[in-house]
Scaffold this active site. Sequence first.
Site, mmCIF file in Angstrom:
data_model
loop_
_atom_site.group_PDB
_atom_site.id
_atom_site.type_symbol
_atom_site.label_atom_id
_atom_site.label_comp_id
_atom_site.label_asym_id
_atom_site.label_seq_id
_atom_site.Cartn_x
_atom_site.Cartn_y
_atom_site.Cartn_z
ATOM 1 N N THR A 1 -15.818 14.461 10.224
ATOM 2 C CA THR A 1 -14.618 14.388 11.043
ATOM 3 C C THR A 1 -14.524 13.039 11.747
ATOM 4 O O THR A 1 -13.422 12.498 11.930
ATOM 5 C CB THR A 1 -14.590 15.535 12.069
ATOM 6 O OG1 THR A 1 -14.745 16.777 11.380
ATOM 7 C CG2 THR A 1 -13.282 15.556 12.837
ATOM 8 N N CYS A 50 -26.297 18.081 19.844
ATOM 9 C CA CYS A 50 -26.431 16.916 18.971
ATOM 10 C C CYS A 50 -27.777 16.228 19.163
ATOM 11 O O CYS A 50 -28.395 15.782 18.200
ATOM 12 C CB CYS A 50 -25.296 15.925 19.239
ATOM 13 S SG CYS A 50 -23.663 16.575 18.831
ATOM 14 N N GLY A 60 -18.413 15.234 17.462
ATOM 15 C CA GLY A 60 -18.344 16.178 16.352
ATOM 16 C C GLY A 60 -19.148 15.684 15.166
ATOM 17 O O GLY A 60 -20.097 14.911 15.317
ATOM 18 N N SER A 61 -18.741 16.092 13.980
ATOM 19 C CA SER A 61 -19.491 15.787 12.766
ATOM 20 C C SER A 61 -19.190 14.377 12.247
ATOM 21 O O SER A 61 -18.181 13.765 12.605
ATOM 22 C CB SER A 61 -19.140 16.793 11.670
ATOM 23 O OG SER A 61 -17.787 16.612 11.249
ATOM 24 N N GLU A 118 -19.300 10.087 18.883
ATOM 25 C CA GLU A 118 -20.649 10.665 18.881
ATOM 26 C C GLU A 118 -20.661 11.707 17.776
ATOM 27 O O GLU A 118 -20.089 12.779 17.917
ATOM 28 C CB GLU A 118 -20.960 11.270 20.255
ATOM 29 C CG GLU A 118 -22.447 11.505 20.479
ATOM 30 C CD GLU A 118 -22.865 12.900 20.119
ATOM 31 O OE1 GLU A 118 -23.075 13.152 18.907
ATOM 32 O OE2 GLU A 118 -22.973 13.735 21.021
#
Length: 468
Positions: free
Chosen positions: A223, A275, A219-220, A241
């Site tokens: 987060t 990503c 995710g980001s 990641e």
Amino acid sequence: MENTSFAKETAAVNTEFLSLNPSTLEVIGEVENTSADEIDRKIKNAKIAQKQWSARSDAERKEILLKVAEALQQNSKHLAEWITREQGKPLSGPGSNFEMQACVGWTQVPASLDLPEEVVFEDDTRKDILYRKPIGVVAAIAPWNWPLMIAIWQIIPSLRMGNTVILKPSEYTTFSTLEMIKVINSVLPENVLQVVTGRGEVGSYLTGHPEIGKVMFTGSIATGKKVIEASAKNMARLTLECGGNDAGIILPGLDLSKHIENLFWGAFLNMGQTCACLKRLYVHENDYENVVKALSDYSANIPMGNGADENNVLGPIQNKMQFDKIQDLLNDAENNNADFLFKGQKPDQDGYFIPITLIGNVDNGSRIVDEEQFGPVLPIIKYKTLEDAVEKANDSENGLGASVWGDELEEAQKIAAQLEAGTVWINQHGAINPFVPFGGAKKSGYGVEFGVEGLKAVTIPKVISIKK
């Protein structure tokens, strides 16, 4: 366990979330927050099941996971249709059918790999043997962009090494994930793989739970930092990641005719919602016009629309949050006099559609260059020298992937060695492989997935030292 904080958080927000088809905006269903008590119960059951699952022989677990791969293959059409309906990527091209084949492959490969004991030291006086033991209960936090494939990346290696898994899918892609879990659990023993659903507070409670031994997150960065903070409560091991803003450098004089297809899909796979997509392209000033024309001509022939129509190979942005973010970056670029070099045709229908867009007259320092757009927008930046290109490519807090494009492989490798990223591809971008370790540098996260190294990441090393 104390549930007061979680109860307060859930009371402060709606307990349900609407999942939409991003091509039509039809409501698929309501996603409910799993309660804290239910999460506690699932973790308790996972702990019990883990003892039994890890007690099985290595060969037995491998055999069961190969049966999971067969079940995924047999249900791939059904699951691909669910991905298209809820995530939006088309059935055709590198879309939902492609994602399902990746799910099968990324199940088969961990099941085929071995991680045997290793004698790390031996002399006349002692012998030291390194074993890899399961961690326990793994919390897997999956994203919405490749909801089934990335969930498989988290689930299968963990199970392979004797852990049990509790998966929280993205609230945006819950129902397609639940359909896949039904298929997997038709093969697995009870409680080896379980699911919790809902918004971020559910993931927060899960990842901070004292009985969780490992968290796998995609995710980001924002987060990801919250996951790191949550791990202070339980000292869970982490694989993170956290996205990328991948740079690509085209070396001077590249023969584009050999590379244009790979270059296009390197940037626009899954509408750029990947990503490890190419998100910043650095081109020598003498080649700039040729590169822009080649990419524009190729992009103009790629059909976009509802992914259920097999004529389309590009679909919508998955959700309104991401759609608005991309529009904001496009507006900022326009307000700062960027050149819109190419803009594709937007489908005449409802849905979160943004056409392929190539942007020029921008540089490092522009938001569209510095921020990960995560959409079908590619800034193309001129450079004068390769030293300048490398410096600009490395000028990012992210370091997931990068690429170098050149006809002279030796020169391309020299440039690749200077780029700060977990993976640098040459004449390709985002070409991941289930046998090859994959992970990020800088704020793109830490830890690796895939291959033998990925199996090691879901284990605890244990040394038995024998005095002779």
